[in-house]
Design a protein around this motif. Structure first.
Motif, mmCIF file in Angstrom:
data_model
loop_
_atom_site.group_PDB
_atom_site.id
_atom_site.type_symbol
_atom_site.label_atom_id
_atom_site.label_comp_id
_atom_site.label_asym_id
_atom_site.label_seq_id
_atom_site.Cartn_x
_atom_site.Cartn_y
_atom_site.Cartn_z
ATOM 1 N N TRP A 280 0.835 -1.197 0.000
ATOM 2 C CA TRP A 280 0.000 0.000 0.000
ATOM 3 C C TRP A 280 0.866 1.242 0.000
ATOM 4 N N LYS A 281 0.468 2.214 -0.832
ATOM 5 C CA LYS A 281 1.211 3.462 -0.986
ATOM 6 C C LYS A 281 0.350 4.636 -0.540
ATOM 7 N N LEU A 282 0.927 5.514 0.284
ATOM 8 C CA LEU A 282 0.183 6.670 0.763
ATOM 9 C C LEU A 282 -0.167 7.619 -0.380
ATOM 10 N N SER A 283 -1.344 8.199 -0.298
ATOM 11 C CA SER A 283 -1.746 9.238 -1.235
ATOM 12 C C SER A 283 -1.189 10.576 -0.773
ATOM 13 N N THR A 284 -0.836 11.428 -1.749
ATOM 14 C CA THR A 284 -0.313 12.752 -1.424
ATOM 15 C C THR A 284 -1.408 13.809 -1.341
ATOM 16 N N VAL A 285 -2.632 13.467 -1.713
ATOM 17 C CA VAL A 285 -3.699 14.459 -1.714
ATOM 18 C C VAL A 285 -3.975 14.933 -0.281
ATOM 19 N N SER A 286 -4.276 16.215 -0.122
ATOM 20 C CA SER A 286 -4.508 16.759 1.214
ATOM 21 C C SER A 286 -5.582 17.847 1.151
ATOM 22 N N PRO A 287 -6.184 18.169 2.307
ATOM 23 C CA PRO A 287 -5.902 17.631 3.641
ATOM 24 C C PRO A 287 -6.519 16.243 3.827
ATOM 25 N N GLN A 288 -5.955 15.501 4.752
ATOM 26 C CA GLN A 288 -6.434 14.146 5.016
ATOM 27 C C GLN A 288 -7.021 14.067 6.427
ATOM 28 N N THR A 289 -8.208 14.607 6.586
ATOM 29 C CA THR A 289 -8.941 14.460 7.837
ATOM 30 C C THR A 289 -9.618 13.092 7.856
ATOM 31 N N TYR A 290 -10.335 12.791 8.931
ATOM 32 C CA TYR A 290 -10.964 11.471 9.073
ATOM 33 C C TYR A 290 -11.934 11.200 7.924
ATOM 34 N N GLY A 310 -16.684 12.038 5.391
ATOM 35 C CA GLY A 310 -16.284 11.959 6.787
ATOM 36 C C GLY A 310 -17.120 12.896 7.624
ATOM 37 N N THR A 311 -16.837 12.912 8.908
ATOM 38 C CA THR A 311 -17.677 13.674 9.825
ATOM 39 C C THR A 311 -17.410 15.174 9.781
ATOM 40 N N THR A 312 -16.320 15.594 9.146
ATOM 41 C CA THR A 312 -16.059 17.029 9.017
ATOM 42 C C THR A 312 -15.942 17.490 7.572
ATOM 43 N N ARG A 313 -15.646 16.579 6.648
ATOM 44 C CA ARG A 313 -15.402 17.008 5.275
ATOM 45 C C ARG A 313 -15.625 15.836 4.323
ATOM 46 N N SER A 314 -16.148 16.164 3.134
ATOM 47 C CA SER A 314 -16.242 15.214 2.044
ATOM 48 C C SER A 314 -15.465 15.793 0.873
ATOM 49 N N ALA A 315 -14.930 14.916 0.002
ATOM 50 C CA ALA A 315 -14.033 15.427 -1.026
ATOM 51 C C ALA A 315 -13.977 14.505 -2.232
ATOM 52 N N TYR A 316 -13.461 15.093 -3.343
ATOM 53 C CA TYR A 316 -13.258 14.356 -4.587
ATOM 54 C C TYR A 316 -11.874 14.678 -5.143
ATOM 55 N N ALA A 317 -11.171 13.650 -5.613
ATOM 56 C CA ALA A 317 -9.891 13.833 -6.299
ATOM 57 C C ALA A 317 -9.873 12.956 -7.539
ATOM 58 N N ASP A 318 -9.401 13.515 -8.661
ATOM 59 C CA ASP A 318 -9.347 12.707 -9.879
ATOM 60 C C ASP A 318 -8.052 11.911 -9.984
ATOM 61 N N ASP A 319 -7.136 12.133 -9.030
ATOM 62 C CA ASP A 319 -5.863 11.411 -9.040
ATOM 63 C C ASP A 319 -5.290 11.435 -7.628
ATOM 64 N N LEU A 320 -5.047 10.264 -7.059
ATOM 65 C CA LEU A 320 -4.536 10.181 -5.688
ATOM 66 C C LEU A 320 -3.108 10.683 -5.559
ATOM 67 N N LYS A 322 -2.115 13.587 -6.741
ATOM 68 C CA LYS A 322 -2.110 15.048 -6.744
ATOM 69 C C LYS A 322 -1.934 15.591 -5.326
ATOM 70 N N ALA A 323 -1.690 16.903 -5.245
ATOM 71 C CA ALA A 323 -1.393 17.530 -3.958
ATOM 72 C C ALA A 323 -2.640 17.902 -3.179
ATOM 73 N N SER A 324 -3.759 18.090 -3.865
ATOM 74 C CA SER A 324 -4.961 18.532 -3.162
ATOM 75 C C SER A 324 -6.201 17.987 -3.842
ATOM 76 N N TRP A 325 -7.318 18.053 -3.123
ATOM 77 C CA TRP A 325 -8.601 17.621 -3.660
ATOM 78 C C TRP A 325 -9.074 18.596 -4.744
ATOM 79 N N GLN A 326 -9.766 18.077 -5.741
ATOM 80 C CA GLN A 326 -10.360 18.959 -6.747
ATOM 81 C C GLN A 326 -11.618 19.649 -6.219
ATOM 82 N N LYS A 327 -12.290 18.994 -5.293
ATOM 83 C CA LYS A 327 -13.531 19.542 -4.747
ATOM 84 C C LYS A 327 -13.683 19.077 -3.311
#
Length: 360
Positions: A280-290, A310-320, A322-327
């Motif tokens: 398993w390889k860590l994703s670089t996308v952030s932030p990584q809350t619960y 998650g309980t504080t944030r939901s998100a979408y990324a088109d590539d794990l 990448k540095a940040s979520w697209q949405k």
């Protein structure tokens, strides 16, 4: 002397304008829609099909069904199950669905309906007061598997409990514990969203753990034999670890989790595999809350686009990678399901149901 061309006669400017309009429209289309659920139950399970049918489940024996992609939901309770917490629902049609109530001892049960909820048959009741059933998954409408927390086996070793059915739930049989690698003291599964176990193909199955360690167990023969792999997801105490696991084919999977007691605590909370879960390889996308649930956002695609809730944030990324979520969305959600045609629906506390625009 040649006359100057205005904005609309400038081909490049016109193209840029149209592209900007398209991007703005696409981003606007991704805005989620909160749907009327007709319940205040805490919703923890959701299963979305490709024909506008979806089911959801939650506390107080609650289940919900929609036939029109959530424009209207019908909410009801399973008779006699009002004290149960349905953490998982697995649906196969407008009529056929399974519910799993997570909990210790006889509070852990599996129900099935074949007539859209008019009648529910109690298929399984857990008989171990020291155990806890967390989640389930199905290869097809007849073949399924459910996961429970570790209990001592006949050799006094801690082993995760697994039960399977091959007859549509008429019989749920325990998998012999001997082939399973031992659990580590303090290791458990998380009943956060009904997605701590997942299946693929006809015999592949994976489940994820948390606590003292964060590991992924893998079987390619429907649970007859198993291997286990360490992951880099945060771990160390009972509130840390992997909450959700998903695979889009036999090789490519993703895991997500974190600290459910401190959801703003940063990761590492997200990782992926391209070798079937061996590494398993860590994703670089952030932030990584619960993250309580993760799903591949484009079913059938070869990419790594994912959605998380998650309980504080939901998100979408088109590539794990990448540095940040697209949405991202500031929404408190527990569970997520994306239909084979790419339509996401998520559920949360107090009857919250959110429909996201499909990612094509």
């Amino acid at each position: 002397m040649q006359a100057k061309r205005n904005f609309w006669h400038n081909d490049r400017m016109r193209l840029l304008f149209l592209v900007a309009c398209f991007l703005a429209t696409s981003l606007f289309a991704q805005n989620p829609t909160i749907q009327k659920s007709n319940t205040i139950a805490n919703l923890r399970g959701v299963s979305v099909l490709s024909n506008q049918v979806a089911w959801a489940s939650g506390s107080h024996g609650t289940y919900l069904r929609t036939l029109d992609a959530g424009s209207s939901w019908q909410a009801a309770q399973v008779p006699g199950a009002e004290a149960l917490d349905f953490r998982d629902v697995e649906a196969f049609s407008a009529d056929l669905a399974y519910l799993l109530s997570a909990g210790p001892g006889d509070r852990a049960r599996i129900y099935k309906t074949t007539d859209a909820g008019k009648n529910w048959s109690l298929q399984f009741t857990y008989d171990n007061s020291k155990g806890f059933i967390d989640c389930m998954a199905f290869w097809d409408a007849d073949h399924g598997i459910a996961l429970g927390d570790p209990v001592p086996d006949h050799a006094a070793k801690l082993k995760f409990e697994l039960i399977t059915t091959d007859d549509g739930g008429k019989n749920w049989k325990p998998i012999p514990p001997d082939p399973l690698p031992p659990a580590i003291e303090g290791e458990s599964a998380f009943a956060a969203s009904g997605t701590c176990i997942t299946v693929q193909g006809k015999t592949n199955v994976w489940f994820a753990t948390g606590g003292k360690v964060a590991r992924v167990f893998r079987s390619t023969d429907a649970g007859k034999t198993w291997t286990v792999a360490e992951t880099p997801i945060v771990h160390g105490n009972e509130s840390l670890g992997i909450a959700s696991i998903a695979f889009r084919d036999a090789k490519h999977g993703v895991i997500a989790g974190g600290d459910y007691r401190n959801p703003e605590q940063s990761g590492p909370n997200l990782a992926s595999t391209d070798d079937g879960g061996l590494t398993w390889k860590l994703s670089t996308v952030s932030p990584q809350t619960y993250m309580s649930a993760v799903a591949f956002a484009k079913p059938g695609s070869a990419g790594t686009a994912v959605m998380v809730v998650g309980t504080t944030r939901s998100a979408y990324a088109d590539d794990l990678a990448k540095a940040s979520w697209q949405k991202t969305w500031d929404l408190n959600l527990n569970a997520l399901s994306i239909s084979p045609s790419g339509d996401p629906i998520a559920v949360g506390p107090k009857g919250l149901i959110v429909k996201f625009a499909p990612v094509r």
